[in-house]
Design a protein around this motif. Structure first.
Motif, PDB file in Angstrom:
ATOM      1  N   UNK A  40       0.803  -1.229   0.000  1.00 16.98           N
ATOM      2  CA  UNK A  40       0.000   0.000   0.000  1.00 16.98           C
ATOM      3  C   UNK A  40       0.830   1.272   0.000  1.00 16.98           C
ATOM      4  N   UNK A  41       1.765   1.421   0.949  1.00 16.10           N
ATOM      5  CA  UNK A  41       2.571   2.645   0.966  1.00 16.10           C
ATOM      6  C   UNK A  41       3.459   2.816  -0.276  1.00 16.10           C
ATOM      7  N   UNK A  42       4.039   1.730  -0.759  1.00 11.53           N
ATOM      8  CA  UNK A  42       4.904   1.840  -1.941  1.00 11.53           C
ATOM      9  C   UNK A  42       4.075   2.235  -3.157  1.00 11.53           C
ATOM     10  N   UNK A  43       2.955   1.568  -3.363  1.00 11.33           N
ATOM     11  CA  UNK A  43       2.089   1.906  -4.487  1.00 11.33           C
ATOM     12  C   UNK A  43       1.528   3.319  -4.326  1.00 11.33           C
ATOM     13  N   UNK A  44       1.287   3.748  -3.087  1.00 13.63           N
ATOM     14  CA  UNK A  44       0.810   5.109  -2.836  1.00 13.63           C
ATOM     15  C   UNK A  44       1.834   6.158  -3.209  1.00 13.63           C
ATOM     16  N   UNK A  45       3.094   5.891  -2.944  1.00 14.85           N
ATOM     17  CA  UNK A  45       4.157   6.828  -3.318  1.00 14.85           C
ATOM     18  C   UNK A  45       4.270   6.914  -4.840  1.00 14.85           C
ATOM     19  N   UNK A  46       4.166   5.787  -5.523  1.00 17.70           N
ATOM     20  CA  UNK A  46       4.204   5.792  -6.988  1.00 17.70           C
ATOM     21  C   UNK A  46       3.016   6.578  -7.530  1.00 17.70           C
ATOM     22  N   UNK A  47       1.830   6.364  -6.959  1.00 21.99           N
ATOM     23  CA  UNK A  47       0.634   7.085  -7.410  1.00 21.99           C
ATOM     24  C   UNK A  47       0.761   8.581  -7.147  1.00 21.99           C
ATOM     25  N   UNK A  48       1.332   8.955  -6.008  1.00 28.57           N
ATOM     26  CA  UNK A  48       1.499  10.382  -5.692  1.00 28.57           C
ATOM     27  C   UNK A  48       2.478  11.042  -6.660  1.00 28.57           C
ATOM     28  N   UNK A  49       3.551  10.362  -6.990  1.00 25.05           N
ATOM     29  CA  UNK A  49       4.501  10.906  -7.954  1.00 25.05           C
ATOM     30  C   UNK A  49       3.880  11.048  -9.332  1.00 25.05           C
TER      31      UNK A  49
END
Length: 121
Positions: A40-49
């Motif tokens: 979740x957090x890793x995919x969230x960082x990719x989505x935010x970028x």
């Protein structure tokens, strides 16, 4: 209208980036009780970028932004520098565009310098 479509593309692209990272990782994950604590957090960082990049692209719609003009001249005789908007005849801008005009001229004293910058509508 164009800006709205661009923002919808930006949000959809961000969601797609999240799913592109999270779904394959979750399918291939073979251990641990809560893999989503990591996924979740890793995919969230990719989505935010992705949203940041596409959000910048979306904000460029409609002529917004800064039009930068840089001019420099040096020489003998007359120097004329003109920049910026010349009114509706020079190609009307669709949106409000801020102008950042910088001009520099240097003469040896034997000529005229005429500088004009900014909007002359």
């Amino acid at each position: 209208m164009q800006a709205t479509v661009r923002w919808l593309v930006a949000v959809a692209g961000s969601l797609g980036a999240f799913l592109a990272v999270a779904v394959p990782w979750a399918v291939l994950w073979d251990g641990g009780d809560d893999p989503w604590d990591v996924i979740g957090p890793v995919a969230g960082v990719v989505a935010a970028g992705t949203l940041a990049a596409l959000g910048w692209w979306a904000s460029q719609a409609g002529g917004t932004g800064v039009r930068r003009v840089r001019q420099s001249a040096r020489g003998r005789g007359a120097i004329w520098q003109t920049s910026g908007s010349h009114g509706a005849g020079a190609g009307a801008q669709r949106g409000a565009v801020r102008e950042d005009v910088r001009q520099k001229a240097r003469s040896d004293g034997s000529g005229d310098i005429d500088q004009v910058g900014g909007n002359r509508a």
